[in-house]
Design an enzyme around this catalytic site. Structure first.
Site, PDB file in Angstrom:
ATOM      1  CE1 TYR A   1      -4.043   2.083   0.853  1.00 15.30           C
ATOM      2  CE2 TYR A   1      -2.562   3.178   2.391  1.00 15.30           C
ATOM      3  CZ  TYR A   1      -3.754   3.141   1.710  1.00 15.30           C
ATOM      4  OH  TYR A   1      -4.672   4.156   1.863  1.00 15.30           O
TER       5      TYR A   1
ATOM      6  CE  LYS B   1      -3.534   4.984  -1.432  1.00 16.45           C
ATOM      7  NZ  LYS B   1      -4.594   5.467  -2.348  1.00 16.45           N
TER       8      LYS B   1
HETATM    9  P1  NAP Z   1     -13.459   2.694   1.271  1.00 20.23           P
HETATM   10  O1  NAP Z   1     -14.576   3.264   2.075  1.00 20.23           O
HETATM   11  O2  NAP Z   1     -13.105   1.265   1.416  1.00 20.23           O
HETATM   12  O3  NAP Z   1     -13.786   3.026  -0.259  1.00 20.23           O
HETATM   13  C1  NAP Z   1     -12.972   2.550  -1.294  1.00 20.23           C
HETATM   14  C2  NAP Z   1     -13.687   2.772  -2.591  1.00 20.23           C
HETATM   15  O4  NAP Z   1     -12.877   2.214  -3.636  1.00 20.23           O
HETATM   16  C3  NAP Z   1     -15.027   2.071  -2.642  1.00 20.23           C
HETATM   17  O5  NAP Z   1     -15.969   2.884  -3.305  1.00 20.23           O
HETATM   18  C4  NAP Z   1     -14.722   0.842  -3.470  1.00 20.23           C
HETATM   19  O6  NAP Z   1     -15.836   0.430  -4.220  1.00 20.23           O
HETATM   20  C5  NAP Z   1     -13.680   1.388  -4.424  1.00 20.23           C
HETATM   21  N1  NAP Z   1     -12.943   0.302  -5.056  1.00 20.23           N
HETATM   22  C6  NAP Z   1     -12.149  -0.628  -4.469  1.00 20.23           C
HETATM   23  N2  NAP Z   1     -11.677  -1.465  -5.391  1.00 20.23           N
HETATM   24  C7  NAP Z   1     -12.175  -1.058  -6.585  1.00 20.23           C
HETATM   25  C8  NAP Z   1     -12.052  -1.532  -7.908  1.00 20.23           C
HETATM   26  N3  NAP Z   1     -11.302  -2.596  -8.231  1.00 20.23           N
HETATM   27  N4  NAP Z   1     -12.734  -0.872  -8.882  1.00 20.23           N
HETATM   28  C9  NAP Z   1     -13.503   0.194  -8.591  1.00 20.23           C
HETATM   29  N5  NAP Z   1     -13.649   0.683  -7.358  1.00 20.23           N
HETATM   30  C10 NAP Z   1     -12.996   0.064  -6.363  1.00 20.23           C
HETATM   31  O7  NAP Z   1     -12.110   3.490   1.528  1.00 20.23           O
HETATM   32  P2  NAP Z   1     -11.770   5.024   1.822  1.00 20.23           P
HETATM   33  O8  NAP Z   1     -11.204   5.080   3.166  1.00 20.23           O
HETATM   34  O9  NAP Z   1     -12.901   5.904   1.454  1.00 20.23           O
HETATM   35  O10 NAP Z   1     -10.558   5.222   0.792  1.00 20.23           O
HETATM   36  C11 NAP Z   1     -10.630   6.049  -0.356  1.00 20.23           C
HETATM   37  C12 NAP Z   1      -9.230   6.424  -0.778  1.00 20.23           C
HETATM   38  O11 NAP Z   1      -8.597   7.140   0.277  1.00 20.23           O
HETATM   39  C13 NAP Z   1      -8.347   5.210  -1.064  1.00 20.23           C
HETATM   40  O12 NAP Z   1      -7.497   5.486  -2.166  1.00 20.23           O
HETATM   41  C14 NAP Z   1      -7.516   5.095   0.207  1.00 20.23           C
HETATM   42  O13 NAP Z   1      -6.287   4.466  -0.025  1.00 20.23           O
HETATM   43  C15 NAP Z   1      -7.351   6.555   0.572  1.00 20.23           C
HETATM   44  N6  NAP Z   1      -7.024   6.798   1.978  1.00 20.23           N
HETATM   45  C16 NAP Z   1      -7.880   6.488   2.970  1.00 20.23           C
HETATM   46  C17 NAP Z   1      -7.504   6.745   4.285  1.00 20.23           C
HETATM   47  C18 NAP Z   1      -8.400   6.451   5.453  1.00 20.23           C
HETATM   48  O14 NAP Z   1      -7.961   6.644   6.600  1.00 20.23           O
HETATM   49  N7  NAP Z   1      -9.622   6.008   5.257  1.00 20.23           N
HETATM   50  C19 NAP Z   1      -6.266   7.308   4.568  1.00 20.23           C
HETATM   51  C20 NAP Z   1      -5.416   7.608   3.520  1.00 20.23           C
HETATM   52  C21 NAP Z   1      -5.801   7.357   2.222  1.00 20.23           C
HETATM   53  P3  NAP Z   1     -16.642  -0.932  -3.928  1.00 20.23           P
HETATM   54  O15 NAP Z   1     -16.614  -1.158  -2.452  1.00 20.23           O
HETATM   55  O16 NAP Z   1     -17.975  -0.622  -4.492  1.00 20.23           O
HETATM   56  O17 NAP Z   1     -15.885  -1.955  -4.673  1.00 20.23           O
END
Ligand code: NAP
Length: 252
Positions: A159, A163
């Site tokens: 991961y 990033k």
């Molecule tokens: P999340 O709630 O798990 O959402 C992830 C999204 O990505 C979901 O809509 C999921 O869709 C979609 N996704 C996953 N695999 C996919 C695929 N193969 N094709 C199309 N869509 C796909 O996670 P989040 O926390 O909102 O994360 C969003 C972004 O922020 C990510 O890039 C993550 O790395 C980044 N981020 C998050 C955090 C945190 O603390 N939450 C921190 C730093 C960075 P489905 O479920 O419908 O497949």
């Protein structure tokens, strides 16, 4: 009403992974500001739920079920967006996954799956939207990276590599496309309360919280506001940059 509330009026935005978490709230924020949003992710039911919410603010928004690891699906997202609106102003590469494991136990499959979803898809989607954006001589690209792409994190070799890769990729895109009035930036969330982080054990969540000067987890809204700023005309002289949204957890 704040003067920027309709600052994206009639802009066309694609948000990947907009069925959940940060992507869902970002799609809503862009819609509130007047953008027509193409909602995409892997899962049809949640996409339709998001679309229903988004249409309350932006009735012409659309959705398409599309796996970011499938090149034909991504081509269709861009083609469908062009058929619907005949332009693409904004791309938010947000879809992301984790497959955590300690280095010595991490399988090739865990490594490649995270590369495909978090990094290769960003390359492919950006390449696809670059042509229409170049033709329009206008574009705003925001890639969602992470604080751990800067700090490293045990259990996340795959991961963190994706990033950090997204940050360098974004700088190159910013340099290549600047001449066509296209900006490319990153938003780097810290610890944000979403389904992705809900999976962490309470001890792990508390350990992270103890490192955050603002002493709370971030919200998806905190991240969406940063994205909305970077895709607006107020950020027209910012490119190749990363905006950290982490409560002070990491200061670059
Ligand atoms: P999340 O709630 O798990 O959402 C992830 C999204 O990505 C979901 O809509 C999921 O869709 C979609 N996704 C996953 N695999 C996919 C695929 N193969 N094709 C199309 N869509 C796909 O996670 P989040 O926390 O909102 O994360 C969003 C972004 O922020 C990510 O890039 C993550 O790395 C980044 N981020 C998050 C955090 C945190 O603390 N939450 C921190 C730093 C960075 P489905 O479920 O419908 O497949």
């Amino acid at each position: 009403m704040a003067e920027y509330e309709q600052d994206l009026k009639d802009r066309v935005a694609i948000v990947t992974g907009s069925s959940s978490g940060i992507g869902r709230v970002t799609a809503l924020e862009l819609a509130k500001r007047g953008a027509k949003v193409m909602i995409t992710s892997n899962e049809s039911k949640r996409i339709l739920d998001t679309l229903e919410e988004v249409r309350q603010f932006s009735p012409e928004s659309e959705s398409l079920e599309a796996d970011v690891t499938s090149p034909p699906c991504m081509e269709e997202v861009v083609a469908y967006t062009m058929r619907c609106y005949n332009r693409i102003d904004i791309l938010v590469n947000n879809a992301g996954i984790t497959r955590d494991n300690l280095l010595i136990r991490m399988s090739d499959q865990e490594w490649y799956k995270v590369m495909e979803v978090n990094l290769t898809s960003v390359f492919r989607m950006t390449r696809l939207v670059a042509r229409p954006m170049m033709k329009q001589r206008y574009g705003r690209i925001v890639n969602i990276t992470s604080v751990v792409g800067f700090t490293g994190n045990p259990g996340q070799a795959n991961y963190t590599a994706t990033k950090a890769g997204v940050v360098a990729f974004t700088k190159t895109v910013a340099r290549e496309l600047a001449g066509r009035n296209i900006t490319a930036n990153c938003v780097a969330p810290g610890f944000i309360a979403t389904p992705m982080t809900d999976k962490l054990k309470p001890e792990a969540q508390n350990a992270i919280l103890s490192q955050i000067p603002l002493a709370r987890p971030g919200t998806a809204e905190d991240v969406a506001q940063a994205v909305a700023f970077l895709v607006s005309d107020r950020a027209s002289y910012i490119t190749g940059e990363t905006l950290h949204v982490n409560g002070g957890m990491y200061m670059g």
